[in-house]
Design an enzyme around this catalytic site. Structure first.
Site, mmCIF file in Angstrom:
data_model
loop_
_atom_site.group_PDB
_atom_site.id
_atom_site.type_symbol
_atom_site.label_atom_id
_atom_site.label_comp_id
_atom_site.label_asym_id
_atom_site.label_seq_id
_atom_site.Cartn_x
_atom_site.Cartn_y
_atom_site.Cartn_z
ATOM 1 N N CYS A 2 0.773 -1.200 -0.107
ATOM 2 C CA CYS A 2 -0.178 0.104 0.014
ATOM 3 C C CYS A 2 0.840 1.260 -0.132
ATOM 4 O O CYS A 2 1.940 1.324 0.442
ATOM 5 C CB CYS A 2 -0.810 -0.066 1.504
ATOM 6 S SG CYS A 2 -1.757 -1.458 1.469
ATOM 7 N N ARG A 27 4.804 0.642 -6.259
ATOM 8 C CA ARG A 27 4.828 -0.135 -4.899
ATOM 9 C C ARG A 27 3.866 -1.392 -5.147
ATOM 10 O O ARG A 27 3.907 -2.410 -4.424
ATOM 11 C CB ARG A 27 4.214 0.696 -3.729
ATOM 12 C CG ARG A 27 5.272 1.636 -3.441
ATOM 13 C CD ARG A 27 4.787 2.726 -2.326
ATOM 14 N NE ARG A 27 4.469 2.061 -1.040
ATOM 15 C CZ ARG A 27 5.587 2.107 -0.066
ATOM 16 N NH1 ARG A 27 6.792 2.637 -0.510
ATOM 17 N NH2 ARG A 27 5.101 1.491 0.920
ATOM 18 N N TRP A 74 -2.806 -2.539 -1.465
ATOM 19 C CA TRP A 74 -2.369 -3.877 -1.815
ATOM 20 C C TRP A 74 -3.068 -4.896 -1.050
ATOM 21 O O TRP A 74 -2.781 -4.810 0.124
ATOM 22 C CB TRP A 74 -1.061 -3.968 -1.823
ATOM 23 C CG TRP A 74 -0.285 -5.129 -2.393
ATOM 24 C CD1 TRP A 74 0.136 -5.173 -3.859
ATOM 25 C CD2 TRP A 74 0.439 -6.201 -1.972
ATOM 26 N NE1 TRP A 74 0.846 -6.217 -3.975
ATOM 27 C CE2 TRP A 74 1.057 -7.098 -2.644
ATOM 28 C CE3 TRP A 74 0.359 -6.608 -0.570
ATOM 29 C CZ2 TRP A 74 1.502 -8.249 -2.578
ATOM 30 C CZ3 TRP A 74 0.962 -7.838 -0.295
ATOM 31 C CH2 TRP A 74 1.883 -8.571 -1.112
ATOM 32 N N ASN A 100 -1.451 2.034 5.838
ATOM 33 C CA ASN A 100 -0.435 0.931 5.175
ATOM 34 C C ASN A 100 0.352 -0.040 6.475
ATOM 35 O O ASN A 100 0.583 0.748 7.512
ATOM 36 C CB ASN A 100 0.791 1.643 4.650
ATOM 37 C CG ASN A 100 1.879 0.860 4.080
ATOM 38 O OD1 ASN A 100 1.587 -0.518 3.834
ATOM 39 N ND2 ASN A 100 2.866 1.150 3.462
ATOM 40 N N GLY A 101 0.081 -1.109 6.279
ATOM 41 C CA GLY A 101 0.373 -1.882 7.185
ATOM 42 C C GLY A 101 -0.695 -3.092 7.816
ATOM 43 O O GLY A 101 -1.595 -3.384 6.925
ATOM 44 N N GLU A 480 19.734 -15.021 -9.389
ATOM 45 C CA GLU A 480 18.987 -13.467 -9.706
ATOM 46 C C GLU A 480 18.218 -13.498 -10.936
ATOM 47 O O GLU A 480 17.407 -13.160 -11.139
ATOM 48 C CB GLU A 480 20.125 -12.381 -9.442
ATOM 49 C CG GLU A 480 19.745 -11.335 -9.682
ATOM 50 C CD GLU A 480 18.572 -10.588 -9.132
ATOM 51 O OE1 GLU A 480 18.178 -11.226 -8.023
ATOM 52 O OE2 GLU A 480 17.823 -9.697 -9.349
ATOM 53 N N LYS A 484 14.383 -12.800 -12.038
ATOM 54 C CA LYS A 484 13.952 -11.716 -12.898
ATOM 55 C C LYS A 484 13.099 -12.133 -13.685
ATOM 56 O O LYS A 484 11.661 -11.566 -14.027
ATOM 57 C CB LYS A 484 15.098 -11.096 -13.709
ATOM 58 C CG LYS A 484 15.886 -10.346 -12.886
ATOM 59 C CD LYS A 484 15.627 -8.987 -12.561
ATOM 60 C CE LYS A 484 15.028 -8.723 -11.317
ATOM 61 N NZ LYS A 484 15.599 -8.817 -9.919
ATOM 62 N N GLU A 487 9.386 -13.068 -12.048
ATOM 63 C CA GLU A 487 8.806 -11.736 -11.728
ATOM 64 C C GLU A 487 8.128 -11.273 -12.734
ATOM 65 O O GLU A 487 6.957 -10.977 -12.738
ATOM 66 C CB GLU A 487 9.779 -10.962 -11.131
ATOM 67 C CG GLU A 487 10.248 -11.038 -9.801
ATOM 68 C CD GLU A 487 11.220 -10.062 -9.379
ATOM 69 O OE1 GLU A 487 10.787 -9.359 -8.256
ATOM 70 O OE2 GLU A 487 12.284 -9.826 -10.117
ATOM 71 N N HIS A 503 21.538 -34.846 -10.596
ATOM 72 C CA HIS A 503 21.157 -35.255 -9.320
ATOM 73 C C HIS A 503 19.540 -35.074 -9.200
ATOM 74 O O HIS A 503 19.055 -35.111 -7.969
ATOM 75 C CB HIS A 503 21.683 -34.603 -8.197
ATOM 76 C CG HIS A 503 23.339 -34.794 -8.122
ATOM 77 N ND1 HIS A 503 23.926 -36.224 -7.751
ATOM 78 C CD2 HIS A 503 24.375 -33.852 -8.372
ATOM 79 C CE1 HIS A 503 25.136 -36.243 -7.828
ATOM 80 N NE2 HIS A 503 25.571 -34.799 -8.036
ATOM 81 N N LYS A 602 6.954 -3.136 -4.599
ATOM 82 C CA LYS A 602 8.082 -2.763 -4.563
ATOM 83 C C LYS A 602 8.971 -2.875 -3.430
ATOM 84 O O LYS A 602 9.868 -3.548 -3.055
ATOM 85 C CB LYS A 602 8.349 -1.437 -5.101
ATOM 86 C CG LYS A 602 9.892 -0.812 -5.199
ATOM 87 C CD LYS A 602 10.621 -1.578 -6.443
ATOM 88 C CE LYS A 602 12.084 -1.081 -6.387
ATOM 89 N NZ LYS A 602 12.677 -2.172 -7.012
HETATM 90 C C1 F6R Z 1 13.322 -8.669 -6.748
HETATM 91 C C2 F6R Z 1 12.958 -7.903 -5.878
HETATM 92 C C3 F6R Z 1 12.635 -8.307 -4.514
HETATM 93 C C4 F6R Z 1 13.520 -7.590 -3.627
HETATM 94 C C5 F6R Z 1 13.067 -8.160 -2.010
HETATM 95 C C6 F6R Z 1 13.895 -7.379 -1.123
HETATM 96 O O1 F6R Z 1 13.539 -7.994 -8.140
HETATM 97 O O2 F6R Z 1 12.926 -6.595 -6.074
HETATM 98 O O3 F6R Z 1 13.030 -9.726 -4.508
HETATM 99 O O4 F6R Z 1 14.801 -7.874 -3.707
HETATM 100 O O5 F6R Z 1 11.918 -7.886 -2.086
HETATM 101 O O6 F6R Z 1 13.577 -5.735 -1.121
HETATM 102 P P1 F6R Z 1 14.551 -4.787 -0.467
HETATM 103 O O7 F6R Z 1 16.008 -5.059 -1.212
HETATM 104 O O8 F6R Z 1 14.079 -3.479 -0.647
HETATM 105 O O9 F6R Z 1 14.690 -5.063 0.797
#
Ligand code: F6R
Length: 607
Positions: A2, A27, A74, A100-101, A480, A484, A487, A503, A602
């Site tokens: 949120c 976000r 959210w 938010n929370g 990583e 990507k 996501e 394995h 985000k």
């Molecule tokens: C992936 C991504 C998430 C963040 C994770 C941690 O692209 O953005 O996996 O890396 O939610 O977020 P931060 O770095 O803000 O603690």
């Protein structure tokens, strides 16, 4: 997650609130709403779905007034719907709340309030806050909010409007980010500074358990018991352009292209004229020299940076490093002593699990070093020391430049520790620093040739499965890379340590499988080539990422993407870029919005 915003001043509040909500869209949200006092009463407009639906509603049902609050939701408690969207009001409509929370005890509070005759409209936890504030209201909104918060357990960034005191917004924070922007005759509030930048660069960061009374010409801070608190403003010095797309189709593409500059910004201020590493911001030489063990903790992308960190710190400085996912770490019983360094990595500095892990490590007496991109974040403020990644704001949900700049910080820590521990010769240290200084230019080179990746993405974007394989640092980059693609292209993608294929995972390979082999560890080329041949023989399409002028994999892979020569240890800074681009182009091919992937936020400020 949120986003909340608020405005009190001389302008028409609706466009200011909508504008701020647009800046918070990144976000992640599924509905939006605003409440504005129009001179007579508080009018609420809310709508499920994208902000444009709220805007359409507002075009028909205009509300004018110079004080209001807004929210992008959210969903956590209750489905995304008009009714569950914020703002929520008390029964009389005289108090409006955005939040938010998560209010953890909302079920028992709701039962108590219902027994007292309060009728609930939504399924949300937030609605209890509106009724509770109404319950405690006796002519002073600040006092009513303070009393209500004493009954609430959980996390919140809250903004409250009351028609009986239409010149004031009361806001409060616990474990959810909140900033107040201040300017002449007007004040703003938001979940993060990007929403305020257009109006002001002078902000107050609200700390946990603080309550703020915001009027057109004053911002007053109080603790839980309404004792006044004196706070200083911080000035935001990064440019507003950094939070705009600047001609790129998406923020993600822009942020991928910002990596050379971001890497330079992370590195240069920490290299002295004498070409030495200066990271005195994190600890004295004495503390670093006496470090016996390091624990790294983070979530998601930041966790993957931490894995590379483990490899390079152990390689260069020969200090044992444990790495853990923050959401796991916080529920374990980790062992620390004062000679342990705790490195915590987070782009936003607001991730709930990461903050909980940090607080737990702090209690155990470890020295906490935060690597984060947000200077005023909770993490930066609560850690013992803070290393700024200096990457500029990252708006796209999928992290890109945050990752590479986190890596750069970890390389600097690894090399500094090696220097102080005497595990690297002076000559090799200066060679390594020199090489790091070339990385930004090398990242530019990777970005110049995107055709192979674009073409490969157009052929393979709808593969059912994608596996990323690699060894050592290439394995971390595989993780990583897989994240990507997952996501933003919604492909079932996984990373495997290449040696693990036989394995188990090799049973999954068929003609509908894409395999991306990351091959930058020279001593292991032959092993990787065997792995590529094994998956090719079972029908997979293979993309290989390796060094320029390297023809080792030409005959085995279907396509090869090159990165410039560098030290094997430093390749993660470059080899992730083709994977970021690959995920981006796949997502665009599918006509998805790479900046706002479904179900993702985000900044994950709730557990
Ligand atoms: C992936 C991504 C998430 C963040 C994770 C941690 O692209 O953005 O996996 O890396 O939610 O977020 P931060 O770095 O803000 O603690």
């Amino acid at each position: 997650m949120c986003g909340i915003t608020g405005y009190v001043g001389v302008k028409d509040a609706t466009p200011v609130l909508i504008n701020a909500l647009k800046k918070l869209e990144y976000r992640g949200y599924d509905s939006a709403g605003i409440a504005v006092f129009d001179g007579q009463e508080i009018l609420v407009r809310k709508s499920k779905g994208a902000l444009k639906f709220l805007e359409q509603k507002l075009a028909k049902e205009i509300i004018r007034g110079s004080i209001g609050i807004g929210h992008t939701r959210w969903a956590t408690h209750g489905e995304p719907s008009d009714i569950n969207s914020h703002p929520h009001t008390d029964v009389s409509g005289s108090i409006a709340v955005v939040h938010n929370g998560i209010i953890e005890n909302y079920v028992s509070l709701r039962e108590k309030l219902e027994k007292k005759g309060f009728a609930f409209k939504s399924q949300t936890d937030t609605e209890v806050a509106a009724h509770l504030i109404h319950f405690y209201y006796e002519g002073n909104l600040l006092e009513a909010v303070s009393k209500a918060l004493k009954d609430i357990s959980g996390s919140y960034a809250l903004a409250v409007l009351c028609d009986k005191q239409p010149d004031v917004i009361v806001a409060a924070r616990k474990d959810s980010p909140l900033v107040i922007g201040t300017a002449k005759n007007e004040q703003f509030l938001a979940s993060d500074v990007t929403a305020l930048l257009e109006y002001t660069r002078d902000v107050y960061y609200v700390d946990d358990n603080e309550i703020v009374e915001i009027k057109k010409d004053s911002v007053k801070f109080y603790d839980n018991d309404l004792e006044p608190i004196t706070k200083q403003t911080s000035h935001i010095d990064w440019d507003i352009d950094s939070a705009e797309k600047c001609g790129y189709e998406h923020f993600m593409l822009k942020e991928i292209h910002e990596q050379p500059a971001a890497l330079r910004q992370t590195l240069s201020p920490r290299i002295t004229k004498e070409k030495k590493i200066d990271i005195s911001e994190i600890a004295s030489d004495e503390i670093l020299r006496s470090t016996e063990r390091i624990v790294i903790t983070a979530c998601g992308t930041a966790y993957h940076a931490g894995i590379v960190g483990k490899y390079v710190i152990e390689h260069f400085a020969r200090i044992p490093v444990d790495i853990d996912i923050a959401s796991e770490f916080r529920y374990r019983e980790p062992i620390f002593n004062p000679k342990n360094l705790f490195i915590i990595i987070s782009q936003s500095g607001e991730t709930a699990d990461t903050l909980a892990a940090m607080r737990m490590a702090k209690k155990c007496g470890a020295r906490i070093i935060a690597i984060t991109n947000v200077a005023g974040s909770t993490l930066a403020r609560e850690a013992d020391a803070f290393m700024h990644t200096n990457g500029g704001p990252e708006i796209a949900v999928a992290s890109t430049k945050a990752f590479t700049t986190q890596l750069m910080c970890l390389y600097l820590i690894a090399l500094k520790l090696a220097e102080l521990k005497g595990t690297i010769s002076e000559e090799n240290l200066s060679k390594a620093i020199k090489e790091l200084e070339t990385i930004s230019a090398k990242a530019e080179i990777v970005l110049q040739d995107k055709k192979t990746i674009q073409k490969f993405a157009s052929r393979t974007f709808n593969k059912k499965k994608a596996f990323f394989i690699g060894r050592l640092a290439d394995y971390a980059i595989s993780m990583e890379s897989a994240l990507k693609l997952k996501e933003i292209n919604y492909t079932h993608s996984e990373a495997f340590a290449a040696g693990e294929l036989k394995h188990g995972p090799i049973a999954l390979i068929d003609t509908d499988t894409l395999v991306v082999a990351i091959c930058t560890q020279r001593a292991l080329f032959e092993k990787m080539d065997s792995n590529i041949k094994e998956v090719k023989a079972r029908g997979a399409s293979v993309l290989c990422i390796t060094y320029e002028n390297e023809h080792f994999f030409d005959d085995s892979a279907d396509a090869v993407v090159h990165i410039p020569e560098t030290f094997d240890e430093f390749t993660p800074l470059l080899s992730i870029i083709p994977s970021q681009l690959y995920a981006y182009y796949c997502s665009v091919q599918r006509s998805l919005d790479p900046d706002k992937p479904r179900n993702l936020a985000k900044s994950v400020t709730v557990e």
